[in-house]
Design an enzyme around this catalytic site. Structure first.
Site, PDB file in Angstrom:
ATOM      1  N   LYS A 172     -21.491  65.037 -22.413  1.00 47.57           N
ATOM      2  CA  LYS A 172     -20.257  65.511 -23.058  1.00 47.57           C
ATOM      3  C   LYS A 172     -20.282  65.268 -24.573  1.00 47.57           C
ATOM      4  O   LYS A 172     -19.500  65.838 -25.300  1.00 47.57           O
ATOM      5  CB  LYS A 172     -19.042  64.790 -22.453  1.00 47.57           C
ATOM      6  CG  LYS A 172     -18.706  65.215 -21.037  1.00 47.57           C
ATOM      7  CD  LYS A 172     -17.401  64.640 -20.556  1.00 47.57           C
ATOM      8  CE  LYS A 172     -17.513  63.209 -20.090  1.00 47.57           C
ATOM      9  NZ  LYS A 172     -18.389  62.974 -18.942  1.00 47.57           N
ATOM     10  N   HIS A 232     -24.077  55.736  -8.067  1.00 47.93           N
ATOM     11  CA  HIS A 232     -25.183  54.918  -8.559  1.00 47.93           C
ATOM     12  C   HIS A 232     -24.564  54.192  -9.743  1.00 47.93           C
ATOM     13  O   HIS A 232     -24.103  54.872 -10.695  1.00 47.93           O
ATOM     14  CB  HIS A 232     -26.367  55.790  -8.992  1.00 47.93           C
ATOM     15  CG  HIS A 232     -27.487  55.007  -9.630  1.00 47.93           C
ATOM     16  ND1 HIS A 232     -28.637  54.666  -8.953  1.00 47.93           N
ATOM     17  CD2 HIS A 232     -27.617  54.483 -10.869  1.00 47.93           C
ATOM     18  CE1 HIS A 232     -29.423  53.965  -9.767  1.00 47.93           C
ATOM     19  NE2 HIS A 232     -28.821  53.845 -10.936  1.00 47.93           N
ATOM     20  N   LEU A 233     -24.511  52.878  -9.703  1.00 51.52           N
ATOM     21  CA  LEU A 233     -23.710  52.159 -10.699  1.00 51.52           C
ATOM     22  C   LEU A 233     -24.088  52.540 -12.124  1.00 51.52           C
ATOM     23  O   LEU A 233     -25.263  52.540 -12.496  1.00 51.52           O
ATOM     24  CB  LEU A 233     -23.831  50.644 -10.532  1.00 51.52           C
ATOM     25  CG  LEU A 233     -22.728  49.901 -11.325  1.00 51.52           C
ATOM     26  CD1 LEU A 233     -21.446  49.809 -10.511  1.00 51.52           C
ATOM     27  CD2 LEU A 233     -23.181  48.524 -11.759  1.00 51.52           C
ATOM     28  N   HIS A 234     -23.085  52.861 -12.910  1.00 50.72           N
ATOM     29  CA  HIS A 234     -23.283  53.220 -14.314  1.00 50.72           C
ATOM     30  C   HIS A 234     -22.088  52.731 -15.117  1.00 50.72           C
ATOM     31  O   HIS A 234     -21.003  52.523 -14.582  1.00 50.72           O
ATOM     32  CB  HIS A 234     -23.479  54.731 -14.462  1.00 50.72           C
ATOM     33  CG  HIS A 234     -22.373  55.555 -13.899  1.00 50.72           C
ATOM     34  ND1 HIS A 234     -22.211  55.776 -12.534  1.00 50.72           N
ATOM     35  CD2 HIS A 234     -21.340  56.203 -14.491  1.00 50.72           C
ATOM     36  CE1 HIS A 234     -21.148  56.537 -12.331  1.00 50.72           C
ATOM     37  NE2 HIS A 234     -20.598  56.810 -13.500  1.00 50.72           N
ATOM     38  N   TYR A 278     -20.285  59.593  -9.405  1.00 48.36           N
ATOM     39  CA  TYR A 278     -21.479  59.533  -8.560  1.00 48.36           C
ATOM     40  C   TYR A 278     -21.768  58.073  -8.232  1.00 48.36           C
ATOM     41  O   TYR A 278     -21.475  57.172  -9.024  1.00 48.36           O
ATOM     42  CB  TYR A 278     -22.688  60.213  -9.230  1.00 48.36           C
ATOM     43  CG  TYR A 278     -22.939  59.787 -10.663  1.00 48.36           C
ATOM     44  CD1 TYR A 278     -22.250  60.377 -11.716  1.00 48.36           C
ATOM     45  CD2 TYR A 278     -23.869  58.779 -10.975  1.00 48.36           C
ATOM     46  CE1 TYR A 278     -22.452  59.969 -13.019  1.00 48.36           C
ATOM     47  CE2 TYR A 278     -24.088  58.375 -12.278  1.00 48.36           C
ATOM     48  CZ  TYR A 278     -23.374  58.974 -13.298  1.00 48.36           C
ATOM     49  OH  TYR A 278     -23.568  58.573 -14.597  1.00 48.36           O
ATOM     50  N   GLU A 312     -35.241  63.886 -19.619  1.00 54.41           N
ATOM     51  CA  GLU A 312     -34.480  63.272 -20.719  1.00 54.41           C
ATOM     52  C   GLU A 312     -35.129  62.030 -21.316  1.00 54.41           C
ATOM     53  O   GLU A 312     -34.436  61.230 -21.961  1.00 54.41           O
ATOM     54  CB  GLU A 312     -33.062  62.907 -20.268  1.00 54.41           C
ATOM     55  CG  GLU A 312     -32.257  64.089 -19.763  1.00 54.41           C
ATOM     56  CD  GLU A 312     -30.836  63.690 -19.392  1.00 54.41           C
ATOM     57  OE1 GLU A 312     -30.184  63.005 -20.200  1.00 54.41           O
ATOM     58  OE2 GLU A 312     -30.403  64.080 -18.300  1.00 54.41           O
ATOM     59  N   TRP A 354     -30.864  63.476 -10.057  1.00 51.10           N
ATOM     60  CA  TRP A 354     -30.891  63.613 -11.522  1.00 51.10           C
ATOM     61  C   TRP A 354     -30.886  62.232 -12.194  1.00 51.10           C
ATOM     62  O   TRP A 354     -31.479  62.062 -13.258  1.00 51.10           O
ATOM     63  CB  TRP A 354     -29.740  64.483 -12.009  1.00 51.10           C
ATOM     64  CG  TRP A 354     -28.366  63.893 -11.800  1.00 51.10           C
ATOM     65  CD1 TRP A 354     -27.584  64.022 -10.697  1.00 51.10           C
ATOM     66  CD2 TRP A 354     -27.638  63.077 -12.719  1.00 51.10           C
ATOM     67  NE1 TRP A 354     -26.407  63.328 -10.858  1.00 51.10           N
ATOM     68  CE2 TRP A 354     -26.416  62.746 -12.098  1.00 51.10           C
ATOM     69  CE3 TRP A 354     -27.886  62.585 -14.004  1.00 51.10           C
ATOM     70  CZ2 TRP A 354     -25.450  61.941 -12.711  1.00 51.10           C
ATOM     71  CZ3 TRP A 354     -26.928  61.793 -14.619  1.00 51.10           C
ATOM     72  CH2 TRP A 354     -25.728  61.482 -13.973  1.00 51.10           C
ATOM     73  N   HIS A 394     -19.831  53.214 -18.791  1.00 49.08           N
ATOM     74  CA  HIS A 394     -19.482  54.140 -19.877  1.00 49.08           C
ATOM     75  C   HIS A 394     -19.319  53.377 -21.184  1.00 49.08           C
ATOM     76  O   HIS A 394     -18.662  52.329 -21.218  1.00 49.08           O
ATOM     77  CB  HIS A 394     -18.166  54.860 -19.566  1.00 49.08           C
ATOM     78  CG  HIS A 394     -18.165  55.579 -18.246  1.00 49.08           C
ATOM     79  ND1 HIS A 394     -18.225  56.946 -18.149  1.00 49.08           N
ATOM     80  CD2 HIS A 394     -18.142  55.116 -16.964  1.00 49.08           C
ATOM     81  CE1 HIS A 394     -18.227  57.297 -16.876  1.00 49.08           C
ATOM     82  NE2 HIS A 394     -18.169  56.212 -16.126  1.00 49.08           N
TER      83      HIS A 394
END
Lengths: 260, 260
Positions: B130, B198-200, B196, B108, B98, B202
């Site tokens: 969210k 895979h570097l992300h 998850y 998206e 995704w 926030h």
């Protein structure tokens, strides 16, 4: 469990929709205290397992604290600390006599959970006033160091490692012994900025979403110890982030210096 | 504003106290969805400005997520990471298709707020699911990096500084431009452990008490950048703390190794 501090100004009763002149037993749905309406539905809140903190009597300062206010993040360099924050702290007459009273057993001596009496590397562990000790869900204790020359995280160097390690180890053991809560279920951290400038460490139940435990204010004691062990001057080099409410004087100081 | 996720199993209606056989319009006080009672009093909750997240339909996994569970803090050394956590991550088939679909504009594409297309130092910024984007109080966006070889904080070195600085600077600018929220009112952070691998990063409104923003899970991006600038191997040396719920498999692995 979710904590909700209720200290809400209102002009009408939320239950019967009558204006502020609707008082007392004719409307069971609200409590009126000195012009402050504590919005209720407490039974529903109980059903949802929401813990409610009712502040009574609520002063203007309490209302300010709980009213929604704009907050601003500050990224404070060491130079900012020396030029803005430290002069501000020194210019304020923050009284910490109540801390000295605890350390000298002039107050709350019967509440002490653990003490290491060493004047340099010792501390006193007491329940925080926010915790009523009736349940462990919101367990909250404070370790106050005996020495009086450490204001905050910014003053810490490798010299303080024995003190910090004592707090971590003995504090954890004392909480396990007295309350049966193991170290793996404790969040142990310092605030920056702290509420008062005498170094202290917070012990809260891990499952408790304690105010001030978010990343922009809390620093895990284990991380602080590792950072100092790696570099004695870590907290005199590194920029530190914290949030200030719009009405806080320190924010004004940063704004005057063009740092916000 | 306080967030409350409501996904509560109940055997009776909290409003009329009838057993679970009390259904439908005769009792306006509750909603019954597939055997899950969502305890309501939503008007009171609205009066208290509590944001409620209703999960529907709620699977067993959702219920587990919101049921009170014991949590345990882990202090993961680099050796623990190599010997326990990394093999665990590799043994699991966490699908991140995704994420790739978003990066490749297969999904998206119309939701992208900002993109830096550089395959090495670029990223895509999208609103988190969210956040419904109807109000700024709970603003929540995620920056997903284009490169696919960085699982988490543990993989970061000084090599990744240009990427991280791009996310901090461009992400902040994009949020200010699109939503009018300045950088001083944004909490920008990574999770460890992440949901998850895979570097992300926030991006949440500072005034929003976002889940996962507490000190035992969140790492401010500005701190991560400073730590890497100081020591390229910071995250391959330092112990990192995180909490695991009692039902999480990784906790079992740490327990088997005698590390909890």
């Amino acid at each position: 469990m979710v904590s909700v501090a209720v200290a809400t100004l209102g002009t009408s009763c939320s239950v019967c929709s009558a204006p502020a002149t609707c008082f007392g037993p004719i409307c069971p749905g609200f409590i009126q205290t000195r012009g402050v309406f504590l919005l209720p539905a407490l039974s529903f809140i109980a059903a949802l397992q929401i813990k409610t903190t009712v502040v009574y009597p609520a002063t203007e300062k309490h209302l300010q604290k709980y009213l929604r206010q704009e907050v601003h993040l500050i990224r404070e360099t060491w130079e900012d600390y020396k030029n803005i924050t430290l002069p501000f702290i020194q210019s304020q007459s923050f009284s910490i006599q109540w801390v000295y009273n605890i350390l000298e057993k002039k107050a709350e001596a019967d509440r002490i959970i653990h003490e290491n009496p060493d004047p340099c590397n010792g501390f006193v562990l007491v329940p925080d006033f926010k915790w009523n000790q009736n349940q462990l869900d919101d367990l909250y204790l404070i370790a106050l160091i005996h020495r009086r020359d450490v204001k905050s995280l910014r003053d810490l160097t490798a010299e303080h490692l024995p003190l910090l390690r004592n707090i971590l180890q003995e504090g954890t053991e004392a909480v396990a012994k007295r309350f049966g809560v193991p170290g793996s279920q404790l969040r142990i951290y310092l605030h920056y900025q702290p509420s008062y400038y005498h170094l202290h460490v917070h012990f809260t139940a891990l499952g408790y979403d304690a105010p001030g435990s978010s990343v922009e204010r809390a620093h895990l004691l284990a991380d602080v110890i590792d950072n100092l062990a790696m570099d004695s001057m870590y907290y005199q080099k590194r920029a530190l982030t914290f949030a200030l409410r719009a009405d806080e004087l320190l924010l004004k100081k940063f704004q005057e210096e063009g740092r916000v």
